[in-house]
Design an enzyme around this catalytic site. Structure first.
Site, PDB file in Angstrom:
ATOM      1  N   SER A  92       0.844  -1.194   0.000  1.00 51.63           N
ATOM      2  CA  SER A  92       0.000   0.000   0.000  1.00 51.63           C
ATOM      3  C   SER A  92       0.883   1.249   0.000  1.00 51.63           C
ATOM      4  CB  SER A  92      -0.959  -0.036   1.195  1.00 51.63           C
ATOM      5  OG  SER A  92      -1.999   0.901   1.036  1.00 51.63           O
ATOM      6  N   ASP A 130      -7.968  -2.944  -7.559  1.00 49.83           N
ATOM      7  CA  ASP A 130      -7.510  -2.612  -6.209  1.00 49.83           C
ATOM      8  C   ASP A 130      -8.592  -1.855  -5.445  1.00 49.83           C
ATOM      9  OD1 ASP A 130      -6.049  -0.709  -4.194  1.00 49.83           O
ATOM     10  OD2 ASP A 130      -4.618  -2.307  -4.643  1.00 49.83           O
ATOM     11  N   HIS A 138      -6.748  -5.722  -1.700  1.00 50.47           N
ATOM     12  CA  HIS A 138      -5.702  -4.723  -1.454  1.00 50.47           C
ATOM     13  C   HIS A 138      -4.673  -5.339  -0.519  1.00 50.47           C
ATOM     14  CE1 HIS A 138      -3.881  -0.796  -1.307  1.00 50.47           C
ATOM     15  NE2 HIS A 138      -3.944  -0.746   0.006  1.00 50.47           N
TER      16      HIS A 138
END
Length: 390
Positions: A136, A243, A292
């Site tokens: 991330s 995502d 994610h």
């Protein structure tokens, strides 16, 4: 073995980069885990994380590529590893100290360099490879810092250490939002505007080659497809084609209600856009899943693209001379979220119940069972064909 973990005392501040991600609890880990000089394993991971997931139970931490268990991490279980919790809210780019005029400090890029300096006194100077990994915001941080770390080590007389990057779920797009909103907060801002505002607060440092490419428009360097071509260090990109963080930024909020036709088309187009930006990336693992982050998840070994798992693909990339048939570039060609049968389990956001892939795609507006019936085949076979790109 990892240190004992206690319940987190508070929430870290939200990151301006992650405009509308949920803010999980961060665990108070020390800056560096105990190392084993002189780095018996030739590989060192420095993992930069937005947070540590709260499932599975804390007693089983760490997970995925950080796990010391061979059955959970078959190739790097005995590597020296360091985890740096994400507390700077700047995508690891900031160099802005607290001043009399501002109570906030954004020091992500400085933190990384200070950790590297400290590790040089603990055995890093004997390492052959340093793998800078992140998920991330950490994935974006890898792209922003991998060359800087390599240059820093070379300036300290350690140019023989090969620095490599592993960027997980940090390849964001500066695309047009599904529904534009006024930029009253980082959550409502479109991605480019949020970054433009953020780098002024953060005092961001970007790779020099990218800065030269985008003079006075350094915000471009926060988007993977723009910074990647400027990098010198090898980087393996792991990116879900659908995502969840990107969709949230784009104002697609997948609640318990089925999406309508306009949203469905936007989601499909997002997958196509992402594929296009990845076309020149030679080392890649990109499943057609709605999710994610993955490298620190307990299911990271289960996800496959065209029959190859992520650990296997990374192992091929990590080898100096991969054997014939060792895949380095894996990207799904099927066009829908979760058309890959190995995608992570989806749960209904209202009931919490598990959804099968067929149930999920139907919720998204695509009736797999009906399509399979029209084709005279089993639904599972159709999903397999989709996964193989047929």
């Amino acid at each position: 073995s990892p240190p004992s973990l206690s319940p987190p005392p508070s929430l870290y501040p939200p990151s301006p980069l992650h405009l509308s991600l949920s803010l999980p609890l961060s665990l108070p880990l020390p800056l560096s885990l105990p190392l084993s000089p002189p780095f018996i394993s030739p590989l060192l991971f420095i993992s930069m994380g937005l947070y540590l997931p709260l499932s599975p139970p804390l007693s089983s931490f760490p997970w995925g590529i950080l796990s010391p268990q061979p059955e959970e991490n078959p190739y790097w279980w005995n590597a020296n590893m360091v985890f740096i919790p994400y507390c700077s809210s700047d995508a690891w780019s900031g160099a802005s100290a607290k001043t009399d005029q501002s109570d906030y400090a954004f020091m992500g890029s400085v933190i990384i360099m200070e950790v590297v300096n400290e590790l040089l006194t603990k055995g890093l100077d004997s390492a052959k490879v340093l793998l800078l990994a992140g998920s991330s915001a950490g994935g974006t941080g890898v792209l922003l810092n991998v060359d800087r770390v390599a240059e820093h080590l070379e300036s300290r007389g350690h140019g023989e250490i090969q620095v490599r990057g592993l960027a997980d779920s940090g390849w964001f797009l500066d695309n047009k939002q599904y529904r534009s909103t006024d930029c009253h907060s980082t959550i409502s801002c479109e991605p480019t505007e949020a970054i433009k505002r953020g780098i002024r607060y953060w005092g961001s440092v970007v790779p020099e080659s990218c800065r030269q490419t985008h003079i006075r428009e350094e915000w471009n360097c926060f988007f993977g497809y723009k910074v990647y071509p400027t990098l010198k260090s090898p980087v393996f990109v792991v990116q879900w084609l659908f995502d969840e963080a990107q969709l949230t930024v784009d104002n697609i909020h997948l609640t318990g209600h089925p999406v309508h036709e306009g949203q469905w088309r936007y989601i499909q187009n997002l997958g196509n856009e992402l594929r296009n930006t990845l076309k020149d990336v030679p080392s890649l693992f990109a499943p057609a899943c709605l999710s994610h982050e993955v490298i620190t998840r307990n299911y990271w070994m289960d996800i496959q693209v065209k029959g190859t798992s992520l650990p296997r693909a990374l192992h091929c990339w990590d080898r100096a001379s991969p054997p014939r048939g060792c895949p380095l570039r894996l990207i799904d060609s099927c066009p829908w979220p979760h058309c890959n049968p190995t995608c992570p389990t989806i749960r209904d956001q209202i009931t919490g119940q598990e959804m099968s892939v067929i149930q999920f795609l139907k919720h998204m507006g695509f009736d797999v069972a009906k399509m399979a019936q029209q084709q005279g085949m089993d639904a599972g076979k159709l999903l397999g064909m989709l996964n193989n790109g047929n």
